[in-house]
Design an enzyme around this catalytic site. Structure first.
Site, PDB file in Angstrom:
ATOM      1  N   HIS A 354       0.798  -1.228   0.000  1.00  8.08           N
ATOM      2  CA  HIS A 354       0.000   0.000   0.000  1.00  8.08           C
ATOM      3  C   HIS A 354       0.827   1.273   0.000  1.00  8.08           C
ATOM      4  CE1 HIS A 354      -3.995  -1.824   0.791  1.00  8.08           C
ATOM      5  NE2 HIS A 354      -3.295  -2.723   1.455  1.00  8.08           N
ATOM      6  N   LYS A 534      -8.210  14.055   4.118  1.00  8.34           N
ATOM      7  CA  LYS A 534      -7.316  12.894   4.148  1.00  8.34           C
ATOM      8  C   LYS A 534      -6.323  13.141   5.276  1.00  8.34           C
ATOM      9  CE  LYS A 534      -6.377  13.993  -0.241  1.00  8.34           C
ATOM     10  NZ  LYS A 534      -6.512  12.759  -1.003  1.00  8.34           N
ATOM     11  N   ARG A 535      -5.518  12.135   5.654  1.00  6.91           N
ATOM     12  CA  ARG A 535      -4.476  12.386   6.642  1.00  6.91           C
ATOM     13  C   ARG A 535      -3.570  13.516   6.175  1.00  6.91           C
ATOM     14  NH1 ARG A 535      -4.004   8.584  11.030  1.00  6.91           N
ATOM     15  NH2 ARG A 535      -2.013   9.540  11.495  1.00  6.91           N
ATOM     16  N   LYS A 540       0.927  14.553   0.488  1.00  6.25           N
ATOM     17  CA  LYS A 540      -0.436  14.850   0.042  1.00  6.25           C
ATOM     18  C   LYS A 540      -0.617  16.342  -0.246  1.00  6.25           C
ATOM     19  CE  LYS A 540      -2.401  10.944   2.675  1.00  6.25           C
ATOM     20  NZ  LYS A 540      -3.081  10.069   1.698  1.00  6.25           N
ATOM     21  N   THR A 642      -8.547   6.499  -2.254  1.00  5.16           N
ATOM     22  CA  THR A 642      -9.882   5.933  -2.376  1.00  5.16           C
ATOM     23  C   THR A 642     -10.912   7.046  -2.177  1.00  5.16           C
ATOM     24  OG1 THR A 642      -9.620   5.248  -0.066  1.00  5.16           O
ATOM     25  CG2 THR A 642      -9.401   3.547  -1.747  1.00  5.16           C
ATOM     26  N   LYS A 646     -14.627   8.193  -4.153  1.00  4.31           N
ATOM     27  CA  LYS A 646     -15.897   8.560  -3.507  1.00  4.31           C
ATOM     28  C   LYS A 646     -16.397   9.901  -4.042  1.00  4.31           C
ATOM     29  CE  LYS A 646     -14.126   6.109   0.490  1.00  4.31           C
ATOM     30  NZ  LYS A 646     -13.303   6.253   1.719  1.00  4.31           N
TER      31      LYS A 646
HETATM   32  C1  26V Z   1       2.072   2.050   8.481  1.00  7.94           C
HETATM   33  C2  26V Z   1       2.172   2.038   9.854  1.00  7.94           C
HETATM   34  C3  26V Z   1       3.501   2.041  10.448  1.00  7.94           C
HETATM   35  C4  26V Z   1       3.547   1.701  11.910  1.00  7.94           C
HETATM   36  C5  26V Z   1       2.411   2.216  12.723  1.00  7.94           C
HETATM   37  C6  26V Z   1       1.057   2.017  12.123  1.00  7.94           C
HETATM   38  C7  26V Z   1       1.006   2.040  10.632  1.00  7.94           C
HETATM   39  C8  26V Z   1      -0.200   2.047   9.999  1.00  7.94           C
HETATM   40  C9  26V Z   1      -0.288   2.068   8.624  1.00  7.94           C
HETATM   41  C10 26V Z   1       0.854   2.058   7.867  1.00  7.94           C
HETATM   42  C11 26V Z   1       0.785   2.033   6.362  1.00  7.94           C
HETATM   43  C12 26V Z   1      -0.170   2.930   5.777  1.00  7.94           C
HETATM   44  C13 26V Z   1      -0.224   2.729   4.305  1.00  7.94           C
HETATM   45  C14 26V Z   1      -1.493   3.267   3.733  1.00  7.94           C
HETATM   46  O1  26V Z   1      -2.427   3.600   4.433  1.00  7.94           O
HETATM   47  N1  26V Z   1      -1.541   3.336   2.435  1.00  7.94           N
HETATM   48  C15 26V Z   1      -2.695   3.832   1.750  1.00  7.94           C
HETATM   49  O2  26V Z   1      -3.453   2.706   1.322  1.00  7.94           O
HETATM   50  C16 26V Z   1      -4.633   3.077   0.639  1.00  7.94           C
HETATM   51  C17 26V Z   1      -5.400   1.820   0.336  1.00  7.94           C
HETATM   52  O3  26V Z   1      -4.690   1.048  -0.581  1.00  7.94           O
HETATM   53  C18 26V Z   1      -4.287   3.860  -0.600  1.00  7.94           C
HETATM   54  O4  26V Z   1      -5.466   4.267  -1.237  1.00  7.94           O
HETATM   55  C19 26V Z   1      -3.453   5.089  -0.251  1.00  7.94           C
HETATM   56  O5  26V Z   1      -3.013   5.739  -1.431  1.00  7.94           O
HETATM   57  C20 26V Z   1      -2.246   4.662   0.567  1.00  7.94           C
HETATM   58  O6  26V Z   1      -1.542   5.795   1.042  1.00  7.94           O
END
Ligand code: 26V
Length: 796
Positions: A354, A534-535, A540, A642, A646
């Site tokens: 992701h 978004k975050r 971004k 995503t 929407k």
């Molecule tokens: C990494 C970590 C690192 C440690 C602590 C908790 C944590 C939680 C999440 C992540 C990875 C996040 C990656 C993510 O959210 N990617 C997003 O995924 C979406 C669904 O595929 C995508 O639409 C977004 O473009 C992408 O940024």
């Protein structure tokens, strides 16, 4: 559910009263909104249990292959409204509540969001669960039952303040606790070899207990389980210490165990490297795999059948310890030799990537893994050795490098299929992070472009538009979003466009009178509602948006009687608590809002709203009211997005870069119905390596220079607050805000121009909706079933 079996309004009313009395233990005259909401929820839940038990029975009786979706995050939001929609209980439910003298919206809004995720990755998992049920695909979602979901956000003096989220502080009516499905999860300790077999003696352990939530699909015929694990102590109380009078110490085992499922990690970019996070990942993974193997053994018994009956999807690398854990269970508990165990495990496992951001790629120190999971460290070395020997890989490729375990490589090597989440992202996965592994294993990487569920994101959240769609093309689009193509001919029908505009306007009025009014902003509903939610992340580029806002404000000031198009800039999003720079962007947006909203010269032309605590429920209010969707990440950085989908299906036009799924959205809706700007991924990579790119671009842009100058002069709060941000923008600008600024500013003026041609804009909006069918998560799930899981399509 056949129409004839759907309950009448009277039946629903009676059931609600029954649950109010017999489940909540309250008479109507004493009942609070909470009591009523629970009574309604139990009434709706009752209707889910039949299809749920039926689905579980059908899958077992047919010996069906099952899909297991392992994810550290499920960002569900509220459940009640979605369940009412999918069970097709409207209009009966509305009538029942009316008979009881209740306001349906008040009841629905009483439910706290299940915020068990950070952002896109977690929300995708929730959409997938809904689509799996809507497609009658036998599946389980496995996650953690966090007591505290994503933190709540407040603003103090314009700055983000986090407070703990507390959704389980009240009874959660949707879950069923299964005390019979409990597994012991070990940590630490040592590994001993007995008769040539490894025996792991964990130094500590906890119990993972299953909490099931049914996820009802569209039409109410099928429900799968979302099984969340709660951590419980193996021993409740140290009775010796208790009897000795040390009551606090006696409760220690309990407190320690529960920390495992206490809080969701709130950081979605930086790998935190914390022992607790690794333990959470293993806790989820081991509980899920023990549960999967238990069910498989009960149904089939012969481990050779495992890959034919079990498809496991790893949502990012967070559950990547599944490779070693499954091998461990097959070797140490079932006595298989390593090579056979490895082969069977790979036959079941698949991995979705992701993100390409290097800081988000999980790496754990061999020291930490060796201490927390000593047996797994051994197995990781065996997997790595086996891959070295069988793949002929170059020396720099592998799982363990120096003192680091690379979870991406581990997930890749243990997976039958690896997938990216948009066409562009998958190309980049092949060509960058996993270029070497792709060469060694051609064909393993496939694309599955993300999607979103049209039930929640259109039918439920935008009833005004949904009603218009029903009237125009019938209701079939809800289950088959490609049918939206039937709208195309209506894009030139003035009557249809009038109704489309009226629906959008009603949503904008509701937003203005609701959320925005609460902020003291009362925008003209005929202004452009320009939304970026978004975050908050550098890539971004919320900074690009706010700098453009400042530059526009300045231009309006210079020519207040010019032909401007009124605009409301709406921001929403949280920053990770430790992400200092993202927090300073939040502060800046709020400071800029305070100044601009207070300016009598520009007040009717430009306003800024930043409601705090953006979450799923807020998205459901904002997206249907948006005219313009901001998807402005640096090309090559957003894996998919995503939210962008929407907005498109709700009739907002996109201003965006060629990044993630924007590329495919533009292909589908047509280049002429999309406001494109900015460098391509390739150009961006080249630009970044040009020394002094930021300074050169700023010097060349009058508008950007002025915007930065106004901040530096202290026109928005104290200038000192923004010195670091300004310094980084002038001297480093890793995400190319400066290089893309003029193109973005020009694209925004194009938006202004097009918006003034009301009929032209509405036509573009209609075509965006009509051509958004591809972005249903039903299409995505069908793709996974066909290309990754090898699960047959289900005919209803
Ligand atoms: C990494 C970590 C690192 C440690 C602590 C908790 C944590 C939680 C999440 C992540 C990875 C996040 C990656 C993510 O959210 N990617 C997003 O995924 C979406 C669904 O595929 C995508 O639409 C977004 O473009 C992408 O940024």
């Amino acid at each position: 559910m056949p129409v004839s079996e759907r309950p009448t309004a009277e039946a629903l009313r009676d059931q609600i009263l029954h649950h109010l009395t017999h489940t909540q233990g309250r008479g109507p005259e004493f009942a609070t909104t909470f009591d009523w909401r629970l009574a309604v929820s139990y009434t709706v839940r009752d209707l889910m249990v039949g299809p749920w038990v039926g689905a579980i029975r059908a899958a077992r009786d047919q010996g069906a292959k099952r899909v297991y979706y392992l994810s550290m995050e499920f960002l569900i939001g509220r459940i009640l409204g979605d369940a009412i929609i999918n069970l097709q209980l409207e209009p009966a439910m509305g009538q029942a509540l009316q008979m009881l003298g209740l306001d349906e919206q008040v009841i629905l809004d009483d439910e706290p969001d299940a915020a068990l995720g950070n952002g896109g990755l977690g929300r995708l998992a929730a959409c997938f669960m809904e689509s799996l049920s809507s497609l009658s695909c036998p599946a389980f979602g496995y996650g953690i039952r966090y007591e505290h979901g994503l933190f709540r956000q407040r603003f103090e003096g314009g700055q983000q303040v986090e407070t703990p989220e507390d959704w389980l502080n009240q009874p959660h009516p949707w879950e069923f606790v299964r005390i019979d499905y409990s597994y012991e999860i070990g940590f630490k300790g040592h590994v001993e070899t007995v008769d040539g077999r490894a025996v792991w003696h964990p130094g500590e352990s906890v119990i993972a207990r299953a909490y099931d939530t049914p996820v009802i699909g569209w039409g109410g015929d099928w429900a799968n389980s979302l099984r969340l694990w709660g951590a419980h102590p193996t021993t409740l109380l140290d009775l010796g210490r208790f009897n000795a009078g040390d009551h606090t110490a006696a409760a220690e085992p309990e407190a320690l165990a529960r920390t495992l499922s206490r809080v969701l990690y709130p950081d979605d970019t930086t790998e935190s490297g914390k022992e607790l996070r690794l333990k959470q990942e293993y806790f989820l993974t081991s509980a899920a795999l023990q549960d999967i193997l238990r069910r498989f053994m009960a149904e089939h018994g012969d481990l050779a059948l495992l890959p034919g009956k079990v498809a496991i999807q790893l949502n990012d690398t967070h559950p990547a310890i599944a490779g070693p854990e499954l091998i461990r269970l097959l070797m140490d508990e079932h006595g298989l030799p390593f090579e056979r165990a490895r082969e069977l495990a790979q036959g079941c496992l698949n991995y979705t990537n992701h993100t390409l951001l290097p800081e988000a790629l999980e790496r754990w120190s061999t020291w930490l893994v060796g201490r927390v999971l000593p047996r797994h460290m051994q197995i990781i070395e065996m997997i790595d050795d086996h891959h070295r020997q069988t793949s002929g890989r170059p020396a720099h490729v592998g799982i363990v490098h120096g003192d680091q375990v690379h979870m991406g490589e581990l997930a890749f090597i243990m997976a039958g299929r690896v997938n990216g989440v948009s066409a562009l992202h998958t190309d980049l996965v092949r060509d960058t992070v996993f270029a070497d592994l792709n060469r060694l294993h051609p064909g393993r990487i496939v694309n599955q472009t993300n999607g979103v569920t049209p039930r929640r994101w259109l039918r439920m959240s935008n009833p005004a538009l949904a009603g218009l769609l029903d009237d125009t093309i019938g209701t079939g689009w809800t289950a088959d979003l490609d049918l939206l193509a039937g709208l195309e001919p209506h894009a030139d029908d003035a009557g249809f466009l009038d109704r489309l505009r009226a629906a959008k306007r009603a949503n904008k009025v509701a937003l203005s009178n609701g959320l925005l009014a609460g902020l003291g902003v009362r925008p003209d509903p005929d202004a452009i509602f320009d939304v970026q939610v978004k975050r908050i992340h550098e890539y971004k580029r919320q900074l690009l948006n706010v700098l453009e806002t400042i530059a526009l404000w300045h231009r309006i000031h210079e020519d207040p009687n010019g032909d401007w198009t009124p605009r409301v800039k709406i921001f929403g999003g949280k920053a990770a608590p430790g992400y200092w720079l993202a927090k300073s962007v939040i502060h800046l947006i709020n400071d800029v809002a305070a100044t601009i909203n207070d300016d009598p010269v520009t007040r009717d032309l430009l306003q800024i709203a930043y409601p705090p605590n953006y979450n799923v429920s807020m998205a459901e209010d904002l997206i249907p009211a948006a005219d313009l969707s901001e998807q402005i990440s640096t090309a090559g950085k957003e894996a998919s997005g995503t939210g962008n989908m929407k907005f498109t299906m709700n009739g907002a036009l996109t201003i965006g870069t060629l990044d993630g799924a924007n590329v495919e959205i533009r292909e589908h809706v047509g280049a002429e119905n999309f406001f494109l700007f900015g460098l391509t991924a390739e150009e961006a990579a080249a630009e970044k390596s040009r020394p002094g790119h930021a300074r050169a671009a700023i010097e060349a842009s009058e508008d950007m220079k002025i915007a930065l100058q106004l901040i530096a002069e202290g026109r928005f709060g104290r200038a000192e607050s923004y010195y670091s941000l300004l310094d980084r923008t002038w001297n480093d600008d890793p995400f190319l805000v400066a290089s893309d600024f003029d193109a973005y500013f020009a694209a925004q003026r194009d938006v202004d121009r097009v918006y003034r041609d009301q009929a032209g804009w509405d036509r573009m909006a209609a075509l965006n909706i009509a051509r958004s069918g591809f972005f249903s998560s039903d299409r995505t799930i069908r793709g996974y079933m066909r290309d990754i899981w090898d699960v047959p399509p289900v005919t209803p």
